[in-house]
Every structure is written in structure tokens, then in C-alpha cells.
Design an enzyme around this catalytic site. Sequence first.
Site, PDB file in Angstrom:
ATOM      1  N   ASN A 173       0.861  -1.186   0.000  1.00 19.71           N
ATOM      2  CA  ASN A 173       0.000   0.000   0.000  1.00 19.71           C
ATOM      3  C   ASN A 173       0.896   1.233   0.000  1.00 19.71           C
ATOM      4  O   ASN A 173       1.543   1.523   1.006  1.00 19.71           O
ATOM      5  CB  ASN A 173      -0.885  -0.058   1.259  1.00 19.71           C
ATOM      6  CG  ASN A 173      -1.651   1.224   1.500  1.00 19.71           C
ATOM      7  OD1 ASN A 173      -1.779   2.067   0.626  1.00 19.71           O
ATOM      8  ND2 ASN A 173      -2.173   1.361   2.717  1.00 19.71           N
TER       9      ASN A 173
ATOM     10  N   LYS B 123       0.017   4.268  -0.086  1.00 15.50           N
ATOM     11  CA  LYS B 123      -0.616   5.454   0.527  1.00 15.50           C
ATOM     12  C   LYS B 123      -0.429   6.652  -0.416  1.00 15.50           C
ATOM     13  O   LYS B 123      -0.412   6.454  -1.630  1.00 15.50           O
ATOM     14  CB  LYS B 123      -0.058   5.696   1.936  1.00 15.50           C
ATOM     15  CG  LYS B 123      -0.130   4.419   2.771  1.00 15.50           C
ATOM     16  CD  LYS B 123       0.152   4.603   4.230  1.00 15.50           C
ATOM     17  CE  LYS B 123       0.059   3.245   4.915  1.00 15.50           C
ATOM     18  NZ  LYS B 123       0.232   3.324   6.370  1.00 15.50           N
TER      19      LYS B 123
ATOM     20  N   HIS C  65      -9.209   1.033   5.582  1.00 17.78           N
ATOM     21  CA  HIS C  65      -7.882   1.198   6.188  1.00 17.78           C
ATOM     22  C   HIS C  65      -8.018   2.132   7.396  1.00 17.78           C
ATOM     23  O   HIS C  65      -8.835   3.058   7.390  1.00 17.78           O
ATOM     24  CB  HIS C  65      -6.913   1.789   5.159  1.00 17.78           C
ATOM     25  CG  HIS C  65      -5.504   1.793   5.653  1.00 17.78           C
ATOM     26  ND1 HIS C  65      -5.031   2.758   6.518  1.00 17.78           N
ATOM     27  CD2 HIS C  65      -4.488   0.933   5.459  1.00 17.78           C
ATOM     28  CE1 HIS C  65      -3.767   2.482   6.810  1.00 17.78           C
ATOM     29  NE2 HIS C  65      -3.412   1.375   6.188  1.00 17.78           N
TER      30      HIS C  65
ATOM     31  N   GLU D 275      -6.429   4.566   8.372  1.00 12.00           N
ATOM     32  CA  GLU D 275      -6.284   6.007   8.076  1.00 12.00           C
ATOM     33  C   GLU D 275      -7.589   6.568   7.518  1.00 12.00           C
ATOM     34  O   GLU D 275      -7.929   7.731   7.757  1.00 12.00           O
ATOM     35  CB  GLU D 275      -5.102   6.224   7.124  1.00 12.00           C
ATOM     36  CG  GLU D 275      -3.783   6.011   7.862  1.00 12.00           C
ATOM     37  CD  GLU D 275      -2.637   5.471   7.026  1.00 12.00           C
ATOM     38  OE1 GLU D 275      -2.699   5.558   5.782  1.00 12.00           O
ATOM     39  OE2 GLU D 275      -1.675   4.937   7.619  1.00 12.00           O
TER      40      GLU D 275
ATOM     41  N   GLU E  51      -4.755  -5.053  10.985  1.00 16.44           N
ATOM     42  CA  GLU E  51      -3.713  -4.047  11.149  1.00 16.44           C
ATOM     43  C   GLU E  51      -3.921  -3.302  12.464  1.00 16.44           C
ATOM     44  O   GLU E  51      -4.704  -2.350  12.516  1.00 16.44           O
ATOM     45  CB  GLU E  51      -3.777  -3.041   9.999  1.00 16.44           C
ATOM     46  CG  GLU E  51      -3.568  -3.656   8.632  1.00 16.44           C
ATOM     47  CD  GLU E  51      -3.050  -2.631   7.649  1.00 16.44           C
ATOM     48  OE1 GLU E  51      -1.951  -2.836   7.131  1.00 16.44           O
ATOM     49  OE2 GLU E  51      -3.723  -1.627   7.426  1.00 16.44           O
TER      50      GLU E  51
ATOM     51  N   GLY F 237       3.118   2.129  10.789  1.00 19.23           N
ATOM     52  CA  GLY F 237       4.058   3.229  10.613  1.00 19.23           C
ATOM     53  C   GLY F 237       4.842   3.583  11.865  1.00 19.23           C
ATOM     54  O   GLY F 237       5.501   4.610  11.921  1.00 19.23           O
TER      55      GLY F 237
ATOM     56  N   SER G 136       4.009  -2.244  10.238  1.00 19.59           N
ATOM     57  CA  SER G 136       5.472  -2.314  10.343  1.00 19.59           C
ATOM     58  C   SER G 136       6.055  -3.672   9.943  1.00 19.59           C
ATOM     59  O   SER G 136       7.010  -4.145  10.570  1.00 19.59           O
ATOM     60  CB  SER G 136       5.934  -1.917  11.743  1.00 19.59           C
ATOM     61  OG  SER G 136       5.527  -0.586  12.032  1.00 19.59           O
TER      62      SER G 136
HETATM   63  P1  PGA Z   1       3.314   0.196   7.610  1.00 17.27           P
HETATM   64  O1  PGA Z   1       1.800   0.404   7.056  1.00 17.27           O
HETATM   65  O2  PGA Z   1       3.807  -1.073   6.994  1.00 17.27           O
HETATM   66  O3  PGA Z   1       4.042   1.416   7.143  1.00 17.27           O
HETATM   67  O4  PGA Z   1       3.202   0.099   9.091  1.00 17.27           O
HETATM   68  C1  PGA Z   1       0.909  -0.664   6.937  1.00 17.27           C
HETATM   69  C2  PGA Z   1      -0.405  -0.184   6.400  1.00 17.27           C
HETATM   70  O5  PGA Z   1      -0.868   0.891   6.805  1.00 17.27           O
HETATM   71  O6  PGA Z   1      -1.047  -0.847   5.554  1.00 17.27           O
END
Ligand code: PGA
Length: 254
Positions: A9, A11, A98, A100, A170, A176, A216
Amino acid sequence: MRKKIIAGNWKMNKTFDEGMALVSELSNMVKDEYNGSAEVVIIPPFTHINAISRMVAEISNIQVGAQNCSNHASGAYTGEVSAAMIASCGAKYIIIGHSERRQYFNEHNDWLAKKVDAVLANNLTAIYCCGETLEEREANKHFEVLHAQVSEGLFHLTKEQFSNIVIAYEPVWAIGTGKTASTAQAQEVHAYIRNLVREKYGVDVANHLTIQYGGSVKADNAVELFSAPDIDGALVGGAALQSRSFVDIIKAMK
Ligand code: PGA
């Protein structure tokens, strides 16, 4: 055996040229270095989907996805992108819910259920995300939260429709942050989610459901995560923005 999926992803990262360069490196590396069973899914911003789909069209283990879609089919919704438009650009997957989107765009389970319907109406697969915040985990409410996210977003579907669902667990506190859930923590939640699906749809649907872990994921924790019996791949953010780190995660899935 259920399908293993490693999805990247992006983003809101990568200009068009940067994205094309990344896909060109990535696809060559996957061709040269990967003979495992996982499907690789590249999930760039909308603006790059069509060009990337064309670039990877001949590579059978690489597919393309979108990060979101409208819950409407078409019409006067300025700024929105429909699932049909995404399908017409060659994508096969759409991420729904997601964290976010839940956090910054106020997307709740009932709203997300409509987006899932839009995805399935266009014969695409939804990657439905769920996961608790740090506060919720510390209050020992994570199973309750996951139960609501999964049942309210997905349990209106039929058994047949469920074959086009992938779930991504997640934990928000791991996205992140560099803080990955331990393999035991992730496995515990994946088994819990699979059991919810088993209770609702039966053992066949549950056994075929791909459940990805996200938060992560890096090459050095992927091998251990992928060894857990209910972890069927990863939804990768940061480490998918660079070809070497993403391919090393892909290679962790035999
Ligand atoms: P990350 O993001 O691997 O940077 O933690 C995962 C995600 O949000 O899908």
C-alpha cells in the site's frame, strides 16, 4: 490451500514517474528472484493504476489494487472514484476501511459495508481492514472492537460473496510506528477472526479466507510472522516504497 497475498500500500506517496520506476524495478526483481506461491499486489494512488496495470499485465503473480473507492456507482460526487472506474483501469483489489480512512475520513463500519458492496458488484476483491487502537488494546477491548468491525462491515454478505473478501488485521498502534505485533499476538487475532467467520459462514469459507497482517512488516520480521498458521500474507506500507525491502518481504513467503 488458501491464497497467500503480499500487498504493498503506497498510501499518498510517489509521483507518476517515481511510481513507474519502482514498478519496473519491482517487477524485474519478482521475475528474477521469486518462485514462491504468493500473489503480489501493488496498491498505488488512483492516478497510477492504469499505467501500472499495463506494465504488469504479462506477469501472472503481480496484480494491482486501489486504496479506496466510492460507495456510489456513479453520479454527482465530485472528487470520488467508483469501483467500476477502478476495475476498468485493470485493478483487481480495493482496500476498504484502512485505519487512516477510519481515523481521518470518519469512515465507519456501516459506511464501509456499502463500499464493500460496491467492490463486489464490480467483481473485484475487497481487502477489508480491521484493527484496534493502542487504547483499545490496553483496555483489553481489542476482540470486541474487531468483532464489531468484521461483523458490521462484512456479515451482511452471502457465503458466495465472501470468496471475494480478504481481511487485513492491522493493529493501529503498529502502523508506521516500527512497532510490530508479536507473532503470537497477530496469530491470536487471526485465529479469532477466522473463528468469527467460521461461526457465521462455516468451515469451508473460513478455511479459504486469506487474512493478512499489516503494521510495520519488514523483511526481518516477515519470516516469523508468515510461519504462523493463520497469517496468510501482509499488507505492507512503508517497506513497499522501495523495491529491495518489498521484494525481501515477498521472498519471506515460500
Ligand atoms: P506500515 O503500514 O507497513 O508502514 O506500518 C501498513 C499499512 O498501513 O497498511
